[in-house]
Design an enzyme around this catalytic site. Structure first.
Site, mmCIF file in Angstrom:
data_model
loop_
_atom_site.group_PDB
_atom_site.id
_atom_site.type_symbol
_atom_site.label_atom_id
_atom_site.label_comp_id
_atom_site.label_asym_id
_atom_site.label_seq_id
_atom_site.Cartn_x
_atom_site.Cartn_y
_atom_site.Cartn_z
ATOM 1 C CG ASP B 139 -2.081 -0.990 1.054
ATOM 2 O OD1 ASP B 139 -2.359 -1.317 0.057
ATOM 3 O OD2 ASP B 139 -2.631 -1.433 2.082
ATOM 4 C CB CYS B 140 3.382 2.693 2.312
ATOM 5 S SG CYS B 140 3.962 0.999 2.791
ATOM 6 C CE1 TYR B 141 9.191 2.755 0.001
ATOM 7 C CE2 TYR B 141 7.794 2.161 1.823
ATOM 8 C CZ TYR B 141 8.816 2.916 1.303
ATOM 9 O OH TYR B 141 9.460 3.514 2.299
#
Ligand code: SF4
Ligand code: SF4
Lengths: 140, 404
Positions: B139-141
């Site tokens: 989700d963040c990368y």
């Protein structure tokens, strides 16, 4: 009438110790009808033998002879044209000194710089892959 | 006579320090005697330039847009895989890493034309290198793939970090077998056809400070053409090695872990290297300054090739089988004469480490110090010495299957 294609090749032959005293060259002449010119030979009793030959004869007998030689365990390598040193790349380590069969590399005893005597080189190419930084190159 | 590093640094700052190489100091001591020479000389510079496999570099690649998490994924630099088991865009590239599709020794001896050491050399030369990242996406990368050119300047950090360099002493490798061997000690011809060695002898850093009395954690050094530091003792550091009366190890001995900013290094001193039939590696240039704090330290630094002894080891049987057999001992003076005698045979010698380039390193470092560009550092912790009782351990294998 067709004329058999003839070839003349310069090759480096490396014999393992067990073959050094076998009549291999004699067989090249007798069984394969090749002519030869010895350009350099070095066979020391305790090491492998090294022979640089110019072989000439019909293309077919040359190919058969090559098959025979590799079959009995002789390492065969065509002689390249010209070998030179990439001076930028050479680190003057000296790893090539004992590899070259004609002592083309000489360590200066004082500076430890490794001199390459191009005129001695017979272009056997043994140093190409033995040089750790691959400073020895074949000129095409 | 004793001096402190602070006093020597003051002289360096004033441009008055007397600096000689580990080769020059030998003649000086012969001419003037130890006491007088120790008073005169402030620093002795050493050098070594040879293949050192436990070398590598870590990099921070910078964050892409959108972001990608290389950590736990795959990273390739010019097809050579780097280690990703750390944070998102930090990677470590080892000198011996090979492209996945390198034929290795499938056709023996393999050529190993290009590996991690060659990538490091190219980066240091300022070349662009192809970066490929395959990631799992989070989700963040969110990104899963990147293919781009990168170079040293585009990275945040690029740090050479070699966990074992500058071996204090090393084997002389020979071959008692009847076929050619392709080893990390070069091509070894059958039946004692040649003998290969790999240290710069009297110029080598740890031969000149055999008990690690001045070299320690934090020592500033010449590394890869730039400035680096001793980070720790190297792996396989073996201070308990057999020594001569004068303290010089007659076997492997000590090692150094070194670190430095790759961005200020040079491809002249970090050279990608290929050992036929063995693998790829990196030839590294290292020079260590030795502050002459006392007569005793000068005496060590004046060691000559005649006083340094190396073991001759058979790489056909003894080395691969880890048998302790030593065929004999020879001095570096004998090695440099061009041939040594083993089993009543005169065997030609060759070096894998460049002595002339080691001289150049020691001379360069001497120049830096004389010009006041390079100050000496006080080690923040010593390297483990003989008193540490450290002796390297072999692997003890234990079966994975438990009985009962
Ligand atoms: S082995 Fe290669 S680098 Fe070393 S001296 Fe010979 S040519 Fe130069
Ligand atoms: S090619 Fe290399 S090994 Fe062969 S003769 Fe020339 S210098 Fe010597």
């Amino acid at each position: 009438m067709t004329v058999a294609k003839t070839v003349a090749r310069k090759v480096v032959l490396r014999f393992p110790h067990r073959l050094v005293d076998k009549p291999i060259i004699y067989r090249l002449v007798k069984d394969y009808d090749l002519q030869f010119n010895i350009l350099k030979a070095s066979v020391t009793p305790e090491e492998e033998g090294l022979l640089i030959l110019e072989l000439s004869g019909s293309k077919k007998s040359y190919d058969d002879a090559v098959r025979y030689l590799t079959g009995v365990g002789v390492e065969l390598q065509p002689l390249v044209k010209d070998v030179f040193r990439n001076e930028e790349r050479c680190t003057h380590c000296g790893a090539c000194v004992t590899i070259c069969p004609v002592d083309a590399f000489v360590v200066n005893p004082k500076t430890r710089v490794v001199d390459f005597h191009e005129t001695k080189c017979i272009a056997c190419a043994l140093c190409i892959n033995a040089c750790p930084v691959r400073a020895m190159e074949v000129r095409l | 006579m004793t001096k402190s590093i602070a006093e020597i640094n003051e002289k360096i700052a004033k441009g008055q320090a007397v600096v000689v190489t580990a080769e020059e100091v030998i003649d000086l001591v012969r001419k003037k005697g130890t006491a007088k020479a120790a008073k005169e000389v402030d620093v002795v510079t050493t050098g070594t330039f040879g293949p050192m496999c436990s070398s590598g570099a870590y990099f921070n690649l910078g964050h892409s847009q959108p972001r990608i998490k290389a950590g736990g994924g795959q990273v390739y630099l010019n097809d050579v895989p780097a280690y990703t088991g750390i944070a998102a865009v930090d990677i470590f590239l080892g000198a011996t890493a090979l492209p996945d599709d390198d034929p290795r020794n499938r056709s023996h001896p393999g050529e190993f034309k290009y590996g991690g050491g060659h990538v490091i050399e190219e980066l240091v030369a300022g070349n662009d290198v192809r970066l490929v990242v395959n990631a799992h996406g989070t989700d963040c990368y969110p990104r899963r793939k990147i293919e781009t050119w990168i170079n040293l300047q585009s990275m945040n950090e690029a740090v050479l970090f070699n966990i074992r360099n500058a071996y204090q002493n090393y084997n002389v490798a020979v071959n008692l077998g009847d076929r050619t061997l392709y080893t990390y000690m070069g091509v070894l011809k059958p039946r004692l056809g040649n003998a290969n060695y790999s240290t710069s002898g009297q110029l080598s850093p740890l031969f000149n400070d055999p008990y690690y009395k001045t070299i320690g954690v934090g020592t500033r050094i010449f590394l890869g053409g730039g400035v680096g530091y001793v980070a720790w003792h190297g792996t396989q550091h073996n201070p308990g090695a057999l020594r001569t009366d004068k303290g010089v190890p007659r076997r492997g001995g000590g090692t150094l872990a070194v670190i430095g900013d790759l961005k200020q290094m040079s491809p002249r001193w970090l050279v990608g290297t290929s050992f036929l039939g063995y693998g790829a590696t990196l030839t590294v240039g290292i020079g260590v300054p030795i502050p002459i704090l006392s007569e005793e330290i000068l005496e060590y630094a004046a060691v000559t090739d005649e006083e340094i002894i190396a073991p001759v080891i058979d790489y056909f049987e003894a080395y691969p089988q880890r048998s302790p057999e030593v065929l004999g001992e020879v001095t570096y003076a004998q090695l440099k004469s061009g041939s040594i005698k083993i089993k009543r045979k005169q065997v030609p010698t060759a070096s894998l480490s460049s002595y002339s380039r080691a001289v150049e390193i020691a001379t360069t470092l001497k120049g830096w110090i004389k010009k006041g560009e390079f100050r000496l550092t006080e080690p923040v912790a010593p390297l483990p010495g003989v008193e540490s009782g450290i002796i390297i351990k072999p692997m003890q294998e234990r079966p994975l299957e438990k009985e009962g």
